[in-house]
Write an enzyme that holds these catalytic residues in place. Structure first.
Site, PDB file in Angstrom:
ATOM      1  CG  HIS A 147      -2.086   0.890   1.059  1.00  0.00           C
ATOM      2  ND1 HIS A 147      -2.041   2.233   1.340  1.00  0.00           N
ATOM      3  CD2 HIS A 147      -3.326   0.632   0.591  1.00  0.00           C
ATOM      4  CE1 HIS A 147      -3.220   2.754   1.051  1.00  0.00           C
ATOM      5  NE2 HIS A 147      -4.018   1.814   0.591  1.00  0.00           N
ATOM      6  CG  ASP A 192      -8.852  -4.209  -2.630  1.00  0.00           C
ATOM      7  OD1 ASP A 192     -10.026  -4.188  -2.229  1.00  0.00           O
ATOM      8  OD2 ASP A 192      -8.292  -3.254  -3.178  1.00  0.00           O
TER       9      ASP A 192
END
Ligand code: CMC
Length: 429
Positions: free
Chosen positions: A307, A364
């Protein structure tokens, strides 16, 4: 409110000292205000905005190192456990959680704006049946701007407020329609007696033939939680896109369509779809080691990992994993893809390649497995993300329009040809 600190940064340039003010927010690092650097004929260079705060905002705070995500000050895990999506939506939009009267009024307002203009159906018919539902969403959400344009004053807070309600209310209807269209089933009209998540699942999975269709409450709760976990994430690529488009004074529905386009990419909202594709490609646990080698030689990326902001863990992933366990247990599903995902997670969390680069599972990684268990097809995963993020996008759009703002216009470091004369005989050779 930002406070100007007594500290200053000093830039030494061409023999001159330029004082740069340092601004402090409520939480997070201070920022160096570089606006005045322009006057000295230099720009700052920061591709990918790795070190640039593009705006001031009161909506969401993230501390990537500590794995903190706050909406209006409240930690995401507390909201996911104790509030529902529409309460979180109200919080993002208005700054405070609703009391019981405000909650009832807000739910009523949203549930009475869920239908879309019947003419909007015709837009669906223009798409091929096999169109990706995100392509359809870019088109039909953008098309809403044609229904709400004349008379819409972007500087009027009342117009902004009703725009937010329309978007939050209609986006599940459009999302479900994009699925029904590609699957060849008739559209199901929204039902105002159902809550937000139930209504979405009803429009997705009910058919006119199945008159007794009942939404599974465990799945509705999981869906609601997925919506909460995706509701906002400060100045990510799609939100920045909405703000950037909004900074020109563009129609807000068109701005949200721009956000949907930005979200579609596999580095952003498209990752949950990419995770399931990756699990399909790996196939079985025996193939994991070979796949990990390909990741380390950079032939492929481990989707659902890494991320831009979170470098220790993604707080949304923790709640998502717990929800994933709950859904699979409630449905009695023993999903081999989950076993595969857990093996990937186990190896990645103990492998120096991932540890050194601070790569952890993001939201996700697990959301795809839950959505699959609910029965949502892979191509709809990013649509669900877009549905949930719509409230974040419109909250940022409203915040931007609540104070004076400048058109977003970055500069560049030009590395092309120097100026030259166009000589047709020579240059057309
Ligand atoms: N698999 C393997 N290696 C990776 C991954 C990954 N998923 N992500 C980053 N790396 C490596 C990258 O190759 C680089 O290695 P090196 O230092 O040797 O060059 C290092 O880690 C730093 O990566 P980066 O690309 O500079 O990191 P970034 O902050 O620019 O990118 C990211 C963040 C999310 C785009 C990236 O981690 C990624 O593509 N992840 C997979 C896609 C994904 O899951 N996206 C969903 C994000 S969560 C949903 C959302 O909020 O939008």
């Amino acid at each position: 409110m930002t406070n100007e600190s007594s500290k200053k940064a000093v830039l030494s340039l061409d023999g001159k000292q330029i004082d740069l003010p340092i601004l402090s927010g409520t939480l997070g690092p201070d920022v160096i205000d570089v606006k005045d650097v322009l006057t000295s004929e230099y720009f700052t260079f920061d591709p990918g905005f790795m070190a640039t705060a593009s705006c001031e905002s009161k909506i969401t705070f993230i501390d990537g190192d500590k794995g903190i995500l706050l909406h209006r000050g409240y930690p995401i895990d507390q909201l996911a456990e104790q509030a529902n999506y529409l309460e979180v939506a109200y919080l993002l939009l208005k700054g405070e959680l609703p009391n019981s009267t405000q909650k009832a009024e807000f739910e009523h307002l949203v549930s009475t704006h869920t239908m879309v203009h019947d003419q909007l159906r015709k837009f669906f018919e223009g798409f091929r049946r096999d169109a990706h539902p995100m392509a359809v969403m870019c088109g039909v959400v953008g098309a809403l701007s044609a229904f709400y344009h004349d008379g819409l004053d972007v500087s009027d807070p009342k117009h902004g407020e009703i725009t937010a309600i329309r978007l939050i209310a209609k986006i599940p209807t459009l999302a479900a329609m994009s699925y029904k269209y590609t699957s060849g089933q008739p559209f199901m009209y929204p039902r105002n007696d159902l809550n937000y998540a139930e209504n979405f699942l009803y429009m997705m999975f009910a058919t006119p033939a199945d008159v007794d269709y009942k939404v599974n409450p465990v799945l509705a709760k999981a869906m609601d939680r997925i919506f909460i976990l995706h509701a906002d994430h400060e100045q990510n690529a799609s939100t920045s896109t909405v703000r950037m488009a909004g900074s020109t004074g563009a129609n807000p529905y068109a701005c949200i369509a721009a956000g949907i386009a930005a979200l579609w990419g596999p580095a952003h909202g498209g990752a949950n779809e990419a995770v399931l594709k990756m699990l399909d490609e790996i196939g079985t646990v025996e193939n994991v080691a070979a796949f990990m080698e390909k990741v380390k030689t950079k032939e492929v990326k481990l989707m659902g990992f890494g991320h831009r902001v979170y470098k220790n863990f993604d707080p949304r992933a923790k709640v998502m994993k717990q929800t994933c366990d709950e859904v699979l247990a409630a449905l009695g599903i023993n999903d081999p893809q989950l076993t595969l995902a857990l093996e990937l997670e186990r190896i990645a969390l103990s492998d120096p390649y991932f540890i050194e680069r601070k790569l952890y599972p993001n939201v996700d990684f697990y959301s795809g497995i839950i959505l699959k268990a609910i029965g949502i097809p892979t191509s709809m995963f990013t649509v669900i993300f877009a549905l949930a993020r719509t409230v974040g996008w419109i909250s940022h759009w409203l915040e931007m329009h609540s104070a004076p703002y400048k058109i977003a216009r970055p500069r560049q470091l030009y590395t092309g040809s120097p100026q030259r004369d166009f000589t047709p005989e020579k240059d057309r050779k």
